[in-house]
Design an enzyme around this catalytic site. Structure first.
Site, PDB file in Angstrom:
ATOM      1  N   LYS A 136       0.843  -1.194   0.000  1.00  0.00           N
ATOM      2  CA  LYS A 136       0.000   0.000   0.000  1.00  0.00           C
ATOM      3  C   LYS A 136       0.882   1.250   0.000  1.00  0.00           C
ATOM      4  CE  LYS A 136      -3.816   1.995   2.774  1.00  0.00           C
ATOM      5  NZ  LYS A 136      -4.643   1.760   3.993  1.00  0.00           N
ATOM      6  N   SER A 159      -9.678  -0.640   7.521  1.00  0.00           N
ATOM      7  CA  SER A 159      -9.143  -0.609   6.154  1.00  0.00           C
ATOM      8  C   SER A 159      -8.445  -1.887   5.731  1.00  0.00           C
ATOM      9  CB  SER A 159      -8.169   0.567   6.009  1.00  0.00           C
ATOM     10  OG  SER A 159      -8.834   1.792   6.241  1.00  0.00           O
ATOM     11  N   SER A 166      -9.350   1.692   3.286  1.00  0.00           N
ATOM     12  CA  SER A 166      -8.558   2.514   2.390  1.00  0.00           C
ATOM     13  C   SER A 166      -7.563   1.688   1.582  1.00  0.00           C
ATOM     14  CB  SER A 166      -7.804   3.576   3.202  1.00  0.00           C
ATOM     15  OG  SER A 166      -6.899   2.986   4.127  1.00  0.00           O
TER      16      SER A 166
END
Length: 583
Positions: free
Chosen positions: A80, A178, A154
């Site tokens: 990420k 997330s 997210s």
């Protein structure tokens, strides 16, 4: 299986088997991944996609590594883009915020040390603020199965990268859900350890006191492999703490809500049916079921965004947001600026902290030796629907996730069938931080219908390891062969000299000095006492096992070297540890 013979679902276990048989090489896997990434380019999965210039050094490095000695040899993983990968920009999905780190985040480094290949950086809701996957200037990440639906956030790109066969596993982050919501929406396992169990050094903070790194994978077993390698204290990370990983075991009971959860979105009815089916399956498992009042968890969840913790996000990002007007995604900035509200006073912070402390006590009593099960999400939305109502829809996605980190719980999101065609449904299992083994055991039972009881716990001895027996080095396999497991990173007291012995291969020697000396980085492992004698018999002179004094003053058994060796060996004390010499 693709035409190239490479499975569409990339898993650690399957790739290791194919590598071991000679049927596949990492270069072929990377080539296939590059084609898949290009085919999915319109799905907005990547911010920095896989590129051979970045990947080739990791492929070259594999040639000098024994695959049997490195548990992730040749395994591709995604990261990420709020987690640092050295020499690749970290943007947090905000181009104006971007910087290029010079070193890897701790969890990334640990995967590389185990032989894994970092592929690139994945898309996310900007600054990890959102649970929907559409709040990025790099585009809305599409759901892996149904592109009109949200991917979840997210950690949107990380989840979809795994689901679309771009990576065997991926790192996300989890502050409010997330690392779990995208797992549920893309039919994956999302494992979120306890706070601090995996270091967060090298992670752009959302709420640093609540942030976790998590892993997305196709199977629970793959997630637990990553957990074992990522877990352990990083002494340079102020949020890191020692929470030992233990073998999976079953809880005494499973807790379900006494009132059926509320469902939302265009598929609310289908989600409700999927929940009913999951509950029926749980009640037929060989674990006691108890129904509880879930209200306390709703009260805790409300503290996250309606309480002062949103001010922690603002505290981290206020300097950038105010200095760069118009550079932040509109909805994201609206949420961040709410942390500057006059209601977020110092008094409100302490009032909320005191409330939370009582909630933690209530939760500890409720969850002792138990696992709580809830739907990961109560529904989903189309990307168009989220765009029309971004705040309410995002809030709905966090109904059953937001309480987790505030209460210092561990969690694992697991697939639980399909609510409709290509519409995955998922459950999340929660337990206390000290009882992570319970979510693993309960998840295994739900997913497979059976639980393989681990052998009874054996008496263990701590071992300080400073050289080739550390994680990612050739003799780690001797530790594993003797049923040892990694506990944490540590350092010696500032009383030691380290030398490079003139052996083949080269080995370090740790010598305690009467005066002077330095602190040396090492690892603490645990090994069954029954295996310790056979292990020590393998150690050649001038090395041996003696008492090693750690930085905190405690002494444990560990590798030491006889003093005479320093006369024929190179002094490498200044390096600070063997890992810095050899990598």
């Amino acid at each position: 299986m693709s035409e190239s013979g490479i499975p569409f679902e990339l898993t650690i276990e399957r790739l290791r088997d194919l590598y071991a048989s000679g049927a596949l090489m990492p270069e072929a896997v990377i080539a296939e991944i590059m084609e898949r990434v290009q085919a999915d380019v319109d799905m907005n999965i990547w911010i920095t996609p896989p590129a051979m210039d970045n990947i080739q050094p990791y492929l070259d490095r594999l040639k000098g590594m024994d695959p049997e000695s490195y548990p992730l040899w040749g395994i591709p993983f995604a990261v990420k883009d709020n987690i640092d990968v050295a020499q690749i920009p970290t943007t947090a999905a905000c181009p104006a915020f971007a910087y290029t780190p010079q070193e890897h985040a701790t969890v990334v480094q640990r995967m590389i040390d185990a032989g894994a290949i970092p592929l690139g950086k994945t898309n996310l809701d900007q600054f990890a603020t959102g649970l929907v996957g559409v709040r990025s200037p790099y585009g809305e990440t599409h759901n892996a199965l149904r592109p009109e639906l949200i991917s979840g956030g997210s950690s949107s790109g990380s989840a979809v990268a795994v689901a679309r066969g771009h990576a065997a596993f991926a790192f996300g982050t989890d502050t409010a859900g997330s690392g779990r919501v995208p797992a549920a929406l893309n039919n994956l396992v999302g494992y979120k350890p306890s706070l601090g169990a995996w270091p967060i050094k090298g992670v752009v903070p959302a709420c640093a006191s609540l942030d976790c790194v998590n892993v997305f994978a196709h199977s629970l077993s793959d997630a637990l492999v990553v957990d074992e390698l990522a877990r352990g204290v990083d002494e340079t990370d102020p949020w890191s703490r020692s929470i030992e990983g233990k073998a999976s075991k079953l809880p005494h009971k499973v807790l379900l809500p006494s009132v059926k959860p509320q469902f939302y979105g265009p598929y609310a009815a289908e989600y409700e049916e999927a929940w009913d089916a999951a509950v029926e399956k749980i009640t037929k498992l060989e674990v006691a079921v108890e129904y509880i009042d879930y209200d306390v968890f709703f009260r805790v969840a409300a503290l996250l965004y309606d309480g002062p913790w949103v001010a922690e996000r603002w505290a981290s990002l206020e300097p950038f947001v105010t200095a760069n007007p118009g550079m932040t995604y509109e909805t994201t900035e609206q949420i961040l600026r709410s942390g500057a509200s006059e209601k977020q006073s110092a008094a409100s912070v302490f009032k909320a902290m005191h409330q939370l402390q009582q909630y933690k006590l209530d939760t500890k009593k409720l969850l002792e030796q138990a696992v709580m099960v809830m739907p990961t999400c109560g529904g989903t939305w189309t990307r168009e629907q989220v765009g029309a109502d971004p705040i309410r829809t995002n809030s709905d996605m966090g109904r059953y996730t937001n309480h987790c980190n505030l209460l210092d719980l561990c969690a694992v999101a697991i697939p639980a069938g399909f609510a409709d065609e290509k519409l995955p449904f998922g459950l999340t299992l929660f337990a206390l931080a000290e009882e992570e083994a319970l979510i693993a055991g309960a998840a295994e039972l739900f997913l497979t219908g059976e639980f393989v009881q681990a052998a009874p716990e054996q008496a263990m001895v701590s071992v300080a390891v400073c050289g080739l027996h550390m994680r990612g080095f050739p003799l780690e396999k001797q530790m594993l062969e003797h049923s040892a497991h990694f506990v944490r990173e540590a350092s010696t007291a500032a009383k030691y000299q380290m030398v490079r012995l003139p052996t083949v291969p080269a080995k370090p020697g740790l010598i305690k000095k009467g005066r002077g000396g330095h602190s040396i980085q090492l690892e603490v492992w645990e090994m069954p006492k029954a295996a310790f004698g056979a292990f020590t018999a393998l150690i050649p002179s001038p090395l041996g096992i003696g008492k090693v004094e750690l930085e905190d003053g405690t002494e444990i058994p560990g590798f030491i070297c006889e003093g005479y060796a320093e006369h024929t060996a190179e002094d490498i004390t200044a390096s600070g540890g063997w890992r810095y010499i050899t990598i």
